[in-house]
Design a protein around this motif. Structure first.
Motif, PDB file in Angstrom:
ATOM      1  N   GLU A  22      10.071  64.146  35.304  1.00 49.40           N
ATOM      2  CA  GLU A  22       9.047  63.150  35.580  1.00 49.40           C
ATOM      3  C   GLU A  22       9.365  61.955  34.689  1.00 49.40           C
ATOM      4  O   GLU A  22       9.770  62.132  33.531  1.00 49.40           O
ATOM      5  N   TRP A  31       9.283  56.602  29.703  1.00 47.90           N
ATOM      6  CA  TRP A  31       8.783  57.925  29.335  1.00 47.90           C
ATOM      7  C   TRP A  31       9.466  58.949  30.228  1.00 47.90           C
ATOM      8  O   TRP A  31       9.608  58.739  31.441  1.00 47.90           O
ATOM      9  N   ARG A  33       9.966  63.328  30.992  1.00 48.14           N
ATOM     10  CA  ARG A  33       9.560  64.712  30.769  1.00 48.14           C
ATOM     11  C   ARG A  33      10.481  65.596  31.604  1.00 48.14           C
ATOM     12  O   ARG A  33      10.397  65.609  32.829  1.00 48.14           O
ATOM     13  N   ILE A  35      11.606  69.198  32.795  1.00 51.10           N
ATOM     14  CA  ILE A  35      10.932  70.482  32.962  1.00 51.10           C
ATOM     15  C   ILE A  35      11.945  71.514  33.447  1.00 51.10           C
ATOM     16  O   ILE A  35      12.536  71.359  34.521  1.00 51.10           O
ATOM     17  N   ASP A 109       7.074  71.785  24.971  1.00 49.65           N
ATOM     18  CA  ASP A 109       5.886  72.563  25.271  1.00 49.65           C
ATOM     19  C   ASP A 109       6.243  73.468  26.436  1.00 49.65           C
ATOM     20  O   ASP A 109       7.290  73.311  27.053  1.00 49.65           O
ATOM     21  N   ALA A 116       9.253  72.341  28.674  1.00 46.78           N
ATOM     22  CA  ALA A 116       9.414  70.917  28.961  1.00 46.78           C
ATOM     23  C   ALA A 116       9.678  70.151  27.670  1.00 46.78           C
ATOM     24  O   ALA A 116       9.121  70.461  26.623  1.00 46.78           O
ATOM     25  N   GLU A 118       9.614  66.287  26.208  1.00 49.00           N
ATOM     26  CA  GLU A 118       9.106  64.945  26.472  1.00 49.00           C
ATOM     27  C   GLU A 118       9.724  63.980  25.478  1.00 49.00           C
ATOM     28  O   GLU A 118       9.921  64.314  24.308  1.00 49.00           O
ATOM     29  N   ARG A 120      10.826  59.425  24.914  1.00 47.58           N
ATOM     30  CA  ARG A 120      10.697  58.028  25.311  1.00 47.58           C
ATOM     31  C   ARG A 120      11.952  57.301  24.840  1.00 47.58           C
ATOM     32  O   ARG A 120      12.409  57.519  23.719  1.00 47.58           O
TER      33      ARG A 120
END
Length: 168
Positions: A22, A31, A33, A35, A109, A116, A118, A120
């Motif tokens: 994502e 940003w 993410r 997964i 997380d 995942a 995350e 930036r």
């Protein structure tokens, strides 16, 4: 936005089953993410480290973004350890040097059937194309290479045809 990565066709490891990303542009940053859909116990996760810049993160489990810009492209490596790297290239694998753009790894997380990462990244001026990829190392030492596309006969995330997405 959402994208699905595909494994390089000669992958010998059975894990993971799927990787998706994502992402959303937020002004001068992106940003991300990543997964990983599968049992995370099969993946070799790098040890935690103090956040900061480091080289050769791609030798172990690592998530990557390649950003095409007016002056070449940038490579960003985001390690689950918290470390990151950014490199600038003038052209396909030409003129590699440390990039001024920075990244932040926000951490991992997940649950019993996914994990995942995350992060930036700071986008370069004139950012227009995006390639996303991952190197996944399993606990038995096997590696799989994931990307939006595999236009070469070997895993090559730098290949210009790997930059398949337009940045919003």
């Amino acid at each position: 936005m959402h994208a699905t990565l595909i494994p390089f066709p000669d992958a010998v490891a059975e894990y993971p089953k799927a990787i998706s990303v994502e992402f959303e542009r937020e002004g001068v940053s992106l940003w991300l993410r990543f997964i990983v859909d599968d049992n995370p116990d099969f993946i070799a996760w790098p040890d935690d480290a103090p956040p900061g810049r480091a080289d050769q993160l791609w030798k172990h489990t690592c998530f990557e973004a390649f950003v095409g810009a007016d002056d070449g492209y940038r490579e960003f490596n985001l390690s689950p350890s918290g470390l990151w790297a950014s490199y600038r290239f003038d052209d396909y694998r030409v003129g590699m040097r440390e990039a001024g753009e920075v990244a932040v790894v926000a951490g991992l997380d997940g649950g019993s059937d996914y994990v995942a990462l995350e992060g930036r990244i700071e986008l370069p001026i004139g950012a227009r194309r995006l390639g996303l990829s991952a190197v996944i190392e399993t606990v038995d030492g096997a590696k799989t290479y994931w990307a939006l596309a595999h236009p070469s006969d070997k895993p090559d995330f730098h290949h210009p045809d790997s930059f398949t997405l337009d940045l919003p």
